[in-house]
Design a protein around this motif. Structure first.
Motif, mmCIF file in Angstrom:
data_model
loop_
_atom_site.group_PDB
_atom_site.id
_atom_site.type_symbol
_atom_site.label_atom_id
_atom_site.label_comp_id
_atom_site.label_asym_id
_atom_site.label_seq_id
_atom_site.Cartn_x
_atom_site.Cartn_y
_atom_site.Cartn_z
ATOM 1 N N THR A 1 -1.322 6.878 8.817
ATOM 2 C CA THR A 1 0.449 7.488 8.698
ATOM 3 C C THR A 1 0.756 8.296 8.218
ATOM 4 O O THR A 1 -0.161 9.089 7.066
ATOM 5 N N ALA A 2 1.433 9.089 8.645
ATOM 6 C CA ALA A 2 1.802 10.833 8.648
ATOM 7 C C ALA A 2 3.603 10.632 8.883
ATOM 8 O O ALA A 2 4.277 8.962 9.325
ATOM 9 N N TYR A 3 4.378 11.120 7.424
ATOM 10 C CA TYR A 3 5.935 11.065 7.631
ATOM 11 C C TYR A 3 6.686 12.200 8.186
ATOM 12 O O TYR A 3 5.710 13.499 8.028
ATOM 13 N N SER B 1 1.031 10.485 2.465
ATOM 14 C CA SER B 1 1.557 9.016 1.907
ATOM 15 C C SER B 1 1.962 9.604 0.075
ATOM 16 O O SER B 1 2.707 8.822 -0.472
ATOM 17 N N ARG B 2 0.854 10.184 -0.616
ATOM 18 C CA ARG B 2 0.955 10.670 -1.703
ATOM 19 C C ARG B 2 2.288 11.199 -2.029
ATOM 20 O O ARG B 2 2.576 11.984 -2.805
ATOM 21 N N GLN B 3 2.532 12.458 -0.972
ATOM 22 C CA GLN B 3 4.234 13.101 -1.164
ATOM 23 C C GLN B 3 5.137 12.158 -1.022
ATOM 24 O O GLN B 3 6.424 12.810 -1.359
ATOM 25 N N TYR C 1 5.165 8.778 -1.949
ATOM 26 C CA TYR C 1 4.924 7.719 -3.092
ATOM 27 C C TYR C 1 4.390 8.093 -4.251
ATOM 28 O O TYR C 1 3.207 7.963 -4.368
ATOM 29 N N PRO C 2 5.825 7.980 -5.736
ATOM 30 C CA PRO C 2 5.033 8.099 -6.441
ATOM 31 C C PRO C 2 3.760 7.278 -7.367
ATOM 32 O O PRO C 2 2.460 7.958 -7.979
ATOM 33 N N PHE C 3 4.050 6.106 -6.678
ATOM 34 C CA PHE C 3 2.888 4.996 -7.101
ATOM 35 C C PHE C 3 1.489 5.655 -6.247
ATOM 36 O O PHE C 3 0.194 5.489 -7.324
ATOM 37 N N VAL C 4 1.742 6.037 -5.107
ATOM 38 C CA VAL C 4 -0.235 6.542 -4.388
ATOM 39 C C VAL C 4 -0.644 7.893 -4.995
ATOM 40 O O VAL C 4 -1.107 7.527 -6.040
ATOM 41 N N GLU C 5 0.808 8.572 -5.805
ATOM 42 C CA GLU C 5 0.730 10.258 -6.597
ATOM 43 C C GLU C 5 -0.787 9.494 -7.627
ATOM 44 O O GLU C 5 -1.595 10.693 -8.219
ATOM 45 N N ALA C 6 0.059 8.921 -8.936
ATOM 46 C CA ALA C 6 -0.352 8.017 -9.615
ATOM 47 C C ALA C 6 -1.722 8.020 -9.611
ATOM 48 O O ALA C 6 -2.642 8.002 -10.712
ATOM 49 N N ASP C 7 -2.004 7.892 -8.504
ATOM 50 C CA ASP C 7 -3.917 6.828 -8.459
ATOM 51 C C ASP C 7 -4.273 7.995 -8.267
ATOM 52 O O ASP C 7 -4.564 8.547 -7.197
ATOM 53 N N ALA C 8 -5.790 7.765 -9.180
ATOM 54 C CA ALA C 8 -7.019 8.257 -8.692
ATOM 55 C C ALA C 8 -7.491 8.620 -7.112
ATOM 56 O O ALA C 8 -7.872 9.417 -6.938
ATOM 57 N N ASN C 9 -7.750 7.201 -6.746
ATOM 58 C CA ASN C 9 -7.372 7.201 -5.164
ATOM 59 C C ASN C 9 -6.363 7.262 -4.520
ATOM 60 O O ASN C 9 -6.269 5.982 -4.620
ATOM 61 N N LYS C 10 -6.363 7.825 -3.841
ATOM 62 C CA LYS C 10 -5.040 8.170 -2.788
ATOM 63 C C LYS C 10 -5.247 7.113 -1.548
ATOM 64 O O LYS C 10 -5.592 7.225 -0.780
ATOM 65 N N SER C 11 -3.716 6.217 -1.829
ATOM 66 C CA SER C 11 -4.241 5.409 -0.532
ATOM 67 C C SER C 11 -3.578 6.098 0.313
ATOM 68 O O SER C 11 -2.424 6.473 0.134
#
Length: 398
Positions: free
Chosen positions: A132-134, A151-153, A155-165
């Motif tokens: 996915t792209a935004y 996604s990491r840009q 969703y803060p949840f994704v950015e906070a994870d060491a492994n970016k979903s």
């Protein structure tokens, strides 16, 4: 002709807001292996506490070697282009006549105008079979290109994870009307399946060999256990709800709710062994016999449904400095010994043997994991996929 699933992932219950979107276009590219004459999409706002409005949903095709998105068409529900999903609601779109060939990517673009809290989404880490792209600040659903964000840009949840979903929200399934001889393979498991390095490698291998004949669906949930529901962890967002219901509770619903796969591959058990020690829930320590009974129950469900079911051995997960792993390792070795010897399933995939270090079998091979000694990376996923016999995927009719 029959409706078959071209793509599907499980919406994850985060039990919290992982991010807020507004005036944003979400575009997702899906590798497709089916020839279809009609399409329908399953819209999903499962687990959310708030409504979600998809102001516009547009599908298109991206053919091999072509950079253009073609055959753009609006997806509707009851004739409406704007889709409103109530809290926790799911439903299918209208059926749309739309011809597509196998090996052609499906492109789904969704515009969300109003500020919307996202509390549930489908996710992949490999992001090869779909990604996915935004596009920020506008409706780009029918544009060929826009400035893309990850996604990491968003969703803060994704950015906070060491492994970016890489995630998608608002939909959880794409179905195509296709030839009834198409076979479905379901991969059921925990994060090793969910992260998708293994499933994407298998998809690439199988789709290249059996164009138009096979579709593979991922039924993994990170942190999932065979016997217990999501481990409660106060420090995690949503207290760990995203680990999902116990495998023995969710197996039938998650694998068989929409169609009946000819083959099911099960890889579970690692979190049953780790979580009670890692998160200090000693009342949830499991025995080998407990795990055996859980696997037996899933085999029975699959056979009752007419599927062949194949069981994977639990891969190494040793990490230095954690003494409790001694106890977990004893359970892993005995459980794997039982898996290899049992004759209830239709076959065994010895992932553990393929991934373990020769001189230290409690450790996964270097270069085959993401750095944590537990989860396979892209090369690890390829190694796992390579040992699955193709005759278990596609068996000629007799």
């Amino acid at each position: 002709m029959e409706w078959k699933t071209a793509w599907s992932y499980l919406p994850i219950n985060y039990n919290t807001t992982i991010g807020t979107v507004e005036d944003i276009t979400q575009r997702t590219y899906f590798n497709n292996n089916l020839n279809g004459s009609k399409i329908k999409i399953k819209f999903s706002n499962l687990y959310s506490q708030d409504k979600m409005i998809l102001n516009k949903v547009v599908i298109g095709q991206k053919k091999p070697g072509n950079q253009q998105i073609e055959d753009l068409i609006d997806i509707t529900f009851q004739g409406n282009k704007e889709i409103t999903l109530g809290a926790g609601e799911e439903f299918y779109s209208d059926e749309i006549a739309w011809n597509i060939k196998a090996q052609t990517q499906i492109v789904v673009s969704i515009y969300i105008k109003e500020k919307t809290k996202i509390q549930s989404a489908c996710s992949t880490w490999s992001a090869i079979s779909w990604h996915t792209a935004y596009g920020m600040n506008g409706d780009y659903t029918k544009d060929q290109h826009f400035e893309e964000k990850e996604s990491r840009q968003i969703y803060p949840f994704v950015e906070a994870d060491a492994n970016k979903s890489n995630i998608i929200t608002g939909i959880s399934e794409i179905k195509l009307l296709t030839d009834e001889s198409v076979k479905t393979v379901a991969l059921f498991g925990d994060s090793i399946t969910h992260m998708s390095y293994y499933s994407d490698a298998l998809i690439e291998r199988v789709y290249a060999k059996f164009s138009g004949k096979i579709t593979i669906i991922n039924r993994g949930i990170g942190g999932n256990r065979i016997l217990h529901d999501a481990t409660y962890v106060s420090e995690l967002p949503g207290h760990g709800s995203f680990f999902g219901k116990a495998a023995i509770k969710r197996f039938e619903e998650d694998v068989y709710s929409n169609e009946c796969p000819e083959s099911v591959f099960v890889l579970e058990g690692i979190n049953d062994m780790m979580h009670p020690y890692l998160f200090e829930h000693m009342d949830e320590v499991v025995s080998v016999k407990d795990l055996q009974e859980g696997i037996k129950a899933m085999i029975q469900i699959a056979h009752n449904r007419g599927s062949k079911v194949y069981i994977g051995t639990v891969m190494p997960f040793r990490q230095d400095g954690q003494q409790w792993l001694d106890e977990s390792e004893k359970v892993r070795l005995l459980f794997n010994e039982w898996i290899r010897k049992q004759t209830l399933s239709d076959g065994v995939i010895d992932f553990a043997k393929r991934m373990e270090q020769e001189d230290q079998p409690a450790y996964i091979k270097e270069g085959l994991h993401i750095g944590d000694g537990l989860h396979p990376n892209q090369e690890g996923g390829i190694a796992m996929a390579e040992i699955i016999p193709m005759e278990w995927i596609w068996e000629e009719e007799k």
